[in-house]
Write a protein that holds these residues in place. Structure first.
Motif, PDB file in Angstrom:
ATOM      1  N   LYS A 140       0.261   2.406  -6.099  1.00 48.47           N
ATOM      2  CA  LYS A 140       0.053   3.419  -6.700  1.00 48.47           C
ATOM      3  C   LYS A 140       0.256   3.263  -8.103  1.00 48.47           C
ATOM      4  CE  LYS A 140       4.606   5.321  -5.837  1.00 48.47           C
ATOM      5  NZ  LYS A 140       5.129   4.147  -4.804  1.00 48.47           N
ATOM      6  N   THR A 141       1.510   2.071  -8.501  1.00 47.83           N
ATOM      7  CA  THR A 141       1.800   1.681  -9.720  1.00 47.83           C
ATOM      8  C   THR A 141       0.564   0.856 -10.449  1.00 47.83           C
ATOM      9  OG1 THR A 141       3.961   1.977  -9.015  1.00 47.83           O
ATOM     10  CG2 THR A 141       3.635   0.697 -10.849  1.00 47.83           C
ATOM     11  N   ILE A 142      -0.049   0.310  -9.519  1.00 48.06           N
ATOM     12  CA  ILE A 142      -1.242  -0.562 -10.084  1.00 48.06           C
ATOM     13  C   ILE A 142      -2.393   0.480 -10.174  1.00 48.06           C
ATOM     14  CG2 ILE A 142      -2.691  -2.671  -9.531  1.00 48.06           C
ATOM     15  CD1 ILE A 142      -0.289  -3.577  -8.264  1.00 48.06           C
ATOM     16  N   ALA A 143      -2.760   1.245  -9.340  1.00 48.41           N
ATOM     17  CA  ALA A 143      -3.654   2.193  -9.647  1.00 48.41           C
ATOM     18  C   ALA A 143      -3.747   2.964 -10.721  1.00 48.41           C
ATOM     19  CB  ALA A 143      -3.992   2.980  -8.104  1.00 48.41           C
ATOM     20  N   TYR A 197      -2.068  11.002   0.847  1.00 47.88           N
ATOM     21  CA  TYR A 197      -2.756  10.971  -0.522  1.00 47.88           C
ATOM     22  C   TYR A 197      -1.696  11.324  -1.468  1.00 47.88           C
ATOM     23  CZ  TYR A 197      -7.721  12.506   0.509  1.00 47.88           C
ATOM     24  OH  TYR A 197      -8.899  12.185   1.047  1.00 47.88           O
ATOM     25  N   ILE A 198      -1.845  10.186  -2.587  1.00 43.05           N
ATOM     26  CA  ILE A 198      -0.935  10.377  -3.627  1.00 43.05           C
ATOM     27  C   ILE A 198      -1.507  11.074  -4.846  1.00 43.05           C
ATOM     28  CG2 ILE A 198       0.936   9.008  -5.130  1.00 43.05           C
ATOM     29  CD1 ILE A 198       1.331   7.216  -3.061  1.00 43.05           C
ATOM     30  N   ILE A 221       0.814  -1.253   0.055  1.00 43.79           N
ATOM     31  CA  ILE A 221      -0.020   0.091  -0.017  1.00 43.79           C
ATOM     32  C   ILE A 221       0.941   1.352  -0.072  1.00 43.79           C
ATOM     33  CG2 ILE A 221      -0.473   0.314   2.572  1.00 43.79           C
ATOM     34  CD1 ILE A 221      -2.818  -0.209  -0.396  1.00 43.79           C
ATOM     35  N   SER A 222       1.946   1.399   0.663  1.00 38.42           N
ATOM     36  CA  SER A 222       2.940   2.368   1.032  1.00 38.42           C
ATOM     37  C   SER A 222       4.325   2.171   1.205  1.00 38.42           C
ATOM     38  CB  SER A 222       2.179   3.635   1.490  1.00 38.42           C
ATOM     39  OG  SER A 222       2.893   4.954   1.202  1.00 38.42           O
ATOM     40  N   VAL A 270       3.607  12.541  -4.559  1.00 33.94           N
ATOM     41  CA  VAL A 270       3.262  12.567  -6.203  1.00 33.94           C
ATOM     42  C   VAL A 270       3.906  11.284  -6.859  1.00 33.94           C
ATOM     43  CG1 VAL A 270       3.494  13.867  -8.169  1.00 33.94           C
ATOM     44  CG2 VAL A 270       2.806  14.769  -6.093  1.00 33.94           C
ATOM     45  N   ALA A 271       3.219  10.631  -7.804  1.00 37.49           N
ATOM     46  CA  ALA A 271       3.908   9.565  -8.693  1.00 37.49           C
ATOM     47  C   ALA A 271       3.302  10.098 -10.097  1.00 37.49           C
ATOM     48  CB  ALA A 271       3.130   8.242  -8.381  1.00 37.49           C
TER      49      ALA A 271
END
Lengths: 174, 174
Positions: free
Chosen positions: B164-167, B119-120, A111-112, B45-46
């Motif tokens: 985040k990479t999957i989202a 949050y990202i 998740i992070s 941020v990503a």
């Protein structure tokens, strides 16, 4: 290049009801040292429960850390290293009152991973039928059935922001 | 049903280099009280940096909390409430040495809203050209260019696990 960091020492800084916070001193790949704050979390399971009419089940709940009511996949924390599939089947029934004929593993997400070891195991549940709701004493939830097309629109419009709920769409589409 | 929880009191339990851990006593919707452990995180941020040959840029790095080398979107923490877009442009260049002609907001994700306020902000970068690498002293990274088809396969096979990479794939596909 070898990227690993070796732990030189670690200190327990906080132990909450389910998280632990640890501060580590680590040796970097170049030989220097640095510190890492790490949150240990038991991890959890989340379930994309899909109906034959192209709808998905989401739960509406208040999330204190972000002070917002969110729409998320039914989910829960693993209890003492519980098998993730059994945890998912249990959480789906407890939160939504539904059981599933088919319960399929999609993937697990970190998740992070920059500060936390939480993994969430994602499952797809199909062939849904009625079981028994049994929520935790401090768990207040509204269950919603939403068209997949509307679900995607809500992500696009920024109305759904929960990472696992957005990530699951990637697995459903690939 | 009103789902909100009111804070009755809160205690700072740990303050690390970028996270804070807070324990709250809250009033539940039914009037009872409960406690909440909350991790405050500056957020980040990503960036999905996409090339014309259907490849995406990922960074390989060691993540101490999960003791694994991961493949993730270039990403970084926001510094003192920094504008997320400016943060994304900066982190992309610092980590990968690339600037972008187009930098488009995709969405923001709440990474684990049950215990954390992180949050990202996700962006898509296109029209990439050479800038200047400038990594943090404790940041060791290998940059990889991967075909989008292979990127999807790696998610499906469980070789990419970062949330985040999957989202981000969900936003690129909807």
């Amino acid at each position: 290049m070898n990227l690993e960091e070796k732990t030189i020492e670690e200190d327990l800084k906080y132990e909450g009801s389910f998280i632990k916070v640890i501060k580590q001193v680590v040796k970097l790949p170049n030989g220097n040292t640095s510190t890492r704050d790490i949150v240990r979390h038991p991890g959890g399971v989340a379930v994309a429960a899909l109906f034959d009419d192209d709808t998905i089940l989401l739960v509406e709940q208040y999330r204190k850390p972000i002070d917002k009511v969110t729409l998320e996949l039914p989910a829960g924390k693993r209890e003492n290293g519980e098998d993730p599939k059994i945890c998912g089947i249990r959480e789906l029934e407890e939160e939504t009152g539904l059981k599933a004929e088919k319960f399929e593993f999609l993937g697990k997400i970190a998740i992070s991973p920059g500060f936390c070891d939480e993994y969430i195991y994602l499952y797809k549940a199909e062939g849904l039928y009625k079981g028994q709701i049994n929520r935790d004493d401090d768990e207040f939830i509204n269950v919603k059935k939403i068209k997949i097309t509307e679900f995607k629109e809500m992500i696009r419009r920024g109305e759904i922001t929960d990472a696992k709920t957005i990530a699951v769409l990637s697995y459903l589409e690939i």
